[in-house]
Design an enzyme around this catalytic site. Structure first.
Site, short mmCIF file in Angstrom:
data_model
loop_
_atom_site.label_atom_id
_atom_site.label_comp_id
_atom_site.label_asym_id
_atom_site.label_seq_id
_atom_site.Cartn_x
_atom_site.Cartn_y
_atom_site.Cartn_z
N GLU A 1 104.43 -68.70 -27.89
CA GLU A 1 103.57 -69.32 -26.88
C GLU A 1 103.99 -68.87 -25.49
O GLU A 1 105.11 -68.37 -25.31
CB GLU A 1 103.71 -70.85 -26.96
CG GLU A 1 103.36 -71.46 -28.30
CD GLU A 1 103.84 -72.90 -28.43
OE1 GLU A 1 104.75 -73.30 -27.65
OE2 GLU A 1 103.34 -73.61 -29.30
N HIS B 1 104.09 -78.01 -26.37
CA HIS B 1 105.55 -78.07 -26.34
C HIS B 1 106.12 -78.03 -24.92
O HIS B 1 105.52 -77.47 -24.01
CB HIS B 1 106.12 -76.90 -27.14
CG HIS B 1 105.74 -76.95 -28.58
ND1 HIS B 1 105.35 -75.83 -29.28
CD2 HIS B 1 105.69 -77.98 -29.46
CE1 HIS B 1 105.08 -76.18 -30.52
NE2 HIS B 1 105.27 -77.46 -30.65
#
Length: 306
Positions: free
Chosen positions: A219, A261
Site C-alpha cells: 500500500e 492501516h
C-alpha cells in the site's frame, strides 16, 4: 519446507482467555496437523484451560510446565499491556512473537522491536493475523476457521507476504484457484512500525527450497518497498521472481489522505503509490494491475504453462 514455523513448532497464546483468543486457539488447534499450543497466559487465571490448553499466570510458568523451550507466542492482550507481554515473552526465551493486537502506541512498538533485535527474537506484526504453512500449521487467526483456511490455502511453491491480513487470504485463495499453492503466507501487519518487513523476510524465503516465487500485497505509505527494491537489487542471493499488487493508487490524487492501516500515511513523494510502483519495477518486480492478474504473472515468471 517452510519459513518461521513448521509442524514441530510449539507456541503459547498470551491473553488466551479473551474472546478473540479463545476462538483463535480453537482455529489453530483444528487446522492442518494440529498446532502444538502448549499453554496460555492470563494473569489470575492459572489452573483453567481453553480447549484443553492449560492456562498460567506468567510465561515463566508456561515454560516451566512444558519442560523445554517454547518457540513462539501469539499476543492478543489489550494495547496498554502488549509491551509488557512481549517483553515477558522475550525474557523467557520466546523466539517468534506474533502480535495480533492493534492500536499499540508507536513508542511501545519501537521498544519491543529494539529488544527483540537485541535478543535475537523476531516479531511479526503488530496488527497482523499471523503465519500459515498450508495443510500443516497456522499461528494466529490467519485464514479464519480451519475449514475456511483449508479452502483458501494449499501447499505449493509461492511465498506470500502482505500488509493486510484479509488480503493475505484473498491473494492466497486466488493463487489456489489457479493451481498455485503457497509455501508460507505471512501477514506482517499494517502499522507504521512493524517487526518484520518484506526485505527482512526475503532471506528466509530464499533459503527455503520449496519457495520458487513471492507475491506481496502493499500500500502507499512507509518505505518498505524501497527497502525491498534495494535488497533485491543489491543483496539477494537467490533471485526469486516477485509479483506485487499495489492497493490505494487513488491516494496519489488525494494528498494528505490515509486509509485503512496506520502505515498508509503518505509523508513524501517516495511514499506514493506511483513512486513505489516505479521503484519496484526498477528492481525487476512485476506489479499487477488487478489481483486476478497475479496467478498469470507468477506462472509467467516461473516459466510455468498458464
Amino acid at each position: 519446507m517452510s519459513i518461521l514455523i513448521d509442524e514441530d513448532t510449539t507456541f503459547i497464546v498470551q491473553g488466551i482467555t479473551g474472546r478473540e483468543a479463545v476462538n483463535l486457539t480453537r482455529e489453530c488447534l483444528d487446522y492442518g496437523k494440529r498446532a502444538k499450543v502448549v499453554g496460555g497466559v492470563t494473569p489470575g487465571r492459572k489452573g483453567r484451560d481453553v480447549h484443553g490448553v492449560p492456562v498460567f499466570d506468567t510465561v515463566e510458568q508456561a515454560v516451566e510446565h512444558h519442560g523445554a523451550p517454547i518457540k513462539g507466542s501469539v499476543v492478543t492482550v489489550p494495547p496498554a499491556f502488549t509491551k509488557d507481554a512481549v517483553l515477558e515473552a522475550i525474557e523467557n526465551g520466546i523466539e517468534l512473537i506474533v502480535i495480533v493486537t492493534e492500536r499499540i502506541p508507536r513508542r511501545d512498538v519501537a521498544q519491543m522491536v529494539e529488544l527483540a533485535t537485541m535478543r535475537g527474537a523476531r516479531i511479526i506484526g503488530p496488527n497482523c493475523l499471523g503465519i500459515i504453512v498450508p495443510d500443516v500449521i497456522k499461528m494466529g487467526g490467519i485464514g479464519g476457521p480451519a475449514k475456511d483456511a483449508a479452502k483458501a490455502y494449499t501447499a505449493g511453491p509461492v511465498g506470500v507476504i502482505s500488509r493486510s491480513g484479509g488480503m493475505t487470504t484473498e491473494m492466497s485463495s486466488t493463487l489456489t484457484a489457479a493451481g498455485l499453492g503457497q509455501s508460507t503466507a505471512v501477514s506482517i501487519g499494517g502499522d507504521a512500525i512493524i517487526g518484520s518487513s518484506y526485505a527482512e523476510l526475503m532471506p528466509l524465503f530464499e533459503a527455503d527450497e520449496q519457495t520458487e516465487a513471492i507475491v506481496i500485497y502493499t500500500e502507499p505509505g512507509g518505505r518498505m518497498e524501497a527497502e525491498l527494491a534495494r535488497y533485491v537489487t543489491e543483496e539477494a542471493t537467490r533471485k526469486l521472481p516477485i509479483v506485487a499488487f499495489m492497493a490505494g493508487r487513488f491516494m496519489d490524487q488525494m494528498p494528505g489522505m490515509s486509509f485503512g492501516h496506520a502505515g498508509t500515511i503518505v509523508e513524501g513523494k517516495e511514499d506514493t503509490a506511483a513512486e513505489k510502483i516505479e521503484r519496484l519495477a526498477s528492481a525487476g518486480i512485476v506489479v499487477a494491475e488487478e489481483i486476478a492478474e497475479i496467478p498469470g504473472l507468477v506462472k509467467e515468471r516461473m516459466g510455468v504453462a498458464a
